[in-house]
Design an enzyme around this catalytic site. Structure first.
Site, short mmCIF file in Angstrom:
data_model
loop_
_atom_site.label_atom_id
_atom_site.label_comp_id
_atom_site.label_asym_id
_atom_site.label_seq_id
_atom_site.Cartn_x
_atom_site.Cartn_y
_atom_site.Cartn_z
N ASP A 96 40.37 5.74 2.25
CA ASP A 96 39.77 4.66 1.46
C ASP A 96 40.90 3.98 0.68
O ASP A 96 42.06 4.39 0.76
CB ASP A 96 38.65 5.20 0.57
CG ASP A 96 39.17 6.22 -0.46
OD1 ASP A 96 40.39 6.43 -0.53
OD2 ASP A 96 38.34 6.78 -1.18
N ASP A 268 30.38 8.68 6.25
CA ASP A 268 31.12 9.80 5.65
C ASP A 268 30.38 10.22 4.40
O ASP A 268 29.69 9.40 3.79
CB ASP A 268 32.54 9.38 5.25
CG ASP A 268 32.55 8.65 3.92
OD1 ASP A 268 32.22 7.45 3.90
OD2 ASP A 268 32.83 9.28 2.88
N CYS A 306 20.19 26.47 15.43
CA CYS A 306 21.55 25.93 15.27
C CYS A 306 22.57 26.78 16.04
O CYS A 306 22.50 28.01 16.01
CB CYS A 306 21.90 25.89 13.78
SG CYS A 306 23.56 25.32 13.43
N CYS A 308 25.90 26.81 15.50
CA CYS A 308 27.19 26.90 14.82
C CYS A 308 27.64 28.36 14.69
O CYS A 308 26.85 29.28 14.84
CB CYS A 308 27.13 26.22 13.44
SG CYS A 308 26.49 27.24 12.12
N CYS A 311 25.56 30.38 12.11
CA CYS A 311 24.20 30.76 12.51
C CYS A 311 24.22 31.75 13.68
O CYS A 311 23.30 32.56 13.81
CB CYS A 311 23.38 29.52 12.86
SG CYS A 311 23.02 28.54 11.39
N HIS A 337 28.32 25.43 8.65
CA HIS A 337 26.96 25.11 9.10
C HIS A 337 26.56 23.68 8.72
O HIS A 337 26.04 22.92 9.55
CB HIS A 337 25.93 26.10 8.52
CG HIS A 337 24.54 25.58 8.68
ND1 HIS A 337 23.86 25.68 9.88
CD2 HIS A 337 23.75 24.88 7.84
CE1 HIS A 337 22.69 25.06 9.75
NE2 HIS A 337 22.60 24.58 8.53
ZN LIG Z 1 24.31 26.66 11.73
#
Ligand SMILES: [Zn+2]
Length: 388
Positions: A96, A268, A306, A308, A311, A337
């Site tokens: 930025d 973002d 999920c 990830c 998880c 996560h």
């Molecule tokens: Zn997750």
């Protein structure tokens, strides 16, 4: 790094109503849109390493000019070869302009047509930031996408918004004139508060300057969702189809869906990592505070749908234990996560646009979101409402 005549070309691959799927070519590889960019304020996405970011398919990372200019200094970062080398992130980076942080963090700031004089929030030292200085700092940092220095106005003050918009336009011209590097794309920033007329004038003026991309600034600063949507709808038809559009600082799952519906490509937000440090897990439709006692013996993952790392390997009970024991791994696992959740939401959105299925995807998202939050409202705190 590759350089060719297609650098910073945006290719629109598919469109459904206003929703877009595209590719933006940068020196550090293509950015596939819609995309969510994690924020690495101090050249670090808090609590997460570069290899963990790659594991969750992060492509673009945002970093803050104001913070890096004050500490450790942009010249030091230039000495090591720029931000990509310094923070070990070889994929695209966006910085930025420093404007927003000067208004939100710096003490005793004074704004004139020349620039902003402010006192550092770190050590009290005085600094003067101008459009030219912001570009010079961002050239030292070396991100792929850099932003014009702008003035963010309080969203409801029309006279202030108009003055700030005019100043932002004058500063946009000065940023273009100051820019020397050809391997960075400078985006213009549409300002104008919640006023569609000002937003229209801002978009028209900036499109006339032919930037390689356009940001919409000054949103998510206290206005309502309807006001944000109205601004996006006013700006969307005025921005060129063949340039990426970036909605600055916006990133709840609902905001991302609403943004894509209105033609936004890049998002973002600090929210996923900030919530993680406050013990909260984001799922697509809800947030959970893992500190809640009801998770003490809950051996399910945060979200059993999920994929990830967190998880797949850890239970809610374990993460709650880490939080109670003040183990810093809690912030890492929750950040992984939360970031995965938003990045994979944008990946699915992109795929649904490419498959001509986005309208259906958005409708079922909004229905599920309504249902989840209606059920939540029906829960009394005694029954274990866990939304934060
Ligand atoms: Zn997750």
């Amino acid at each position: 790094m590759f350089m060719d005549r297609h650098l910073f070309e945006f290719t629109l691959q598919a469109k459904q109503n206003r929703a877009r799927a595209g590719t933006f070519l940068t020196p550090h590889g293509p950015i596939l849109t819609p995309i969510f960019a994690p924020v690495g304020t101090q050249a670090s996405v808090k609590a997460v390493t570069s290899s963990q970011l790659i594991d969750i398919d992060t492509n673009l990372v945002l970093s803050n000019t104001y913070h890096l200019y004050l500490r450790p200094g942009d010249e030091l970062i230039a000495q090591i070869g720029g931000l990509h080398e310094f923070m070990n992130w070889k994929r695209p980076i966006l910085t930025d302009s420093g404007g927003y942080q000067v208004y939100s963090l710096a003490e005793s700031r004074k704004i004139t047509d020349d620039g902003v004089t402010f006192r550092s929030h770190i050590d009290g030292s005085m600094h003067h930031l101008t459009p030219e200085k912001s570009i010079s700092i961002q050239e030292n940092l070396g991100a792929d996408i850099i932003m014009v220095f702008d003035e963010c106005a309080p969203p409801y003050d029309q006279a202030y918004s108009e003055n700030a918009m005019n100043r932002t336009h004058a500063w946009a011209l000065r940023c273009q004139a100051a820019k020397k590097r050809t391997d960075q794309a400078l985006f213009g920033i549409v300002q104008g508060g919640v006023f569609p007329d000002l937003r229209n004038r801002s978009a028209e003026f900036l499109v006339g300057l032919d930037f390689p991309g356009y940001a919409i600034g000054g949103l998510s600063v206290g206005e309502t969702k309807d006001e944000m949507n109205t601004v996006l709808e006013a700006v969307d038809p005025l921005l060129p189809e063949n340039k990426p559009r970036y909605l600055m600082g916006v990133g709840t799952p609902l905001d991302i869906i609403n943004g894509v519906i209105r033609g936004i490509d890049i998002f973002d937000c600090v929210l996923p990592t900030r919530l993680a440090r406050h013990h909260a897990a984001m799922t697509r439709y809800r947030r959970y505070n893992l500190l809640n006692a009801s998770y003490a013996k809950d051996f399910k993952p945060i979200d059993d749908t999920c994929d990830c790392y967190t998880c797949k390997n850890y239970s809610r009970a374990y993460i709650r234990h880490l939080i109670m024991a003040k183990e810093i791994l809690a912030a890492t696992l929750l950040s992984i996560h939360n970031l995965f959740s938003l990045i994979h939401l944008t990946t699915e959105i992109r795929q649904s646009i490419l498959n001509n299925q986005f309208i259906h995807f958005a409708e079922s998202f909004l229905t599920e979101f309504e249902d989840a939050n209606r059920n939540l409202r029906d829960l009394s705190p005694e029954k274990g409402s866990t939304q934060i």
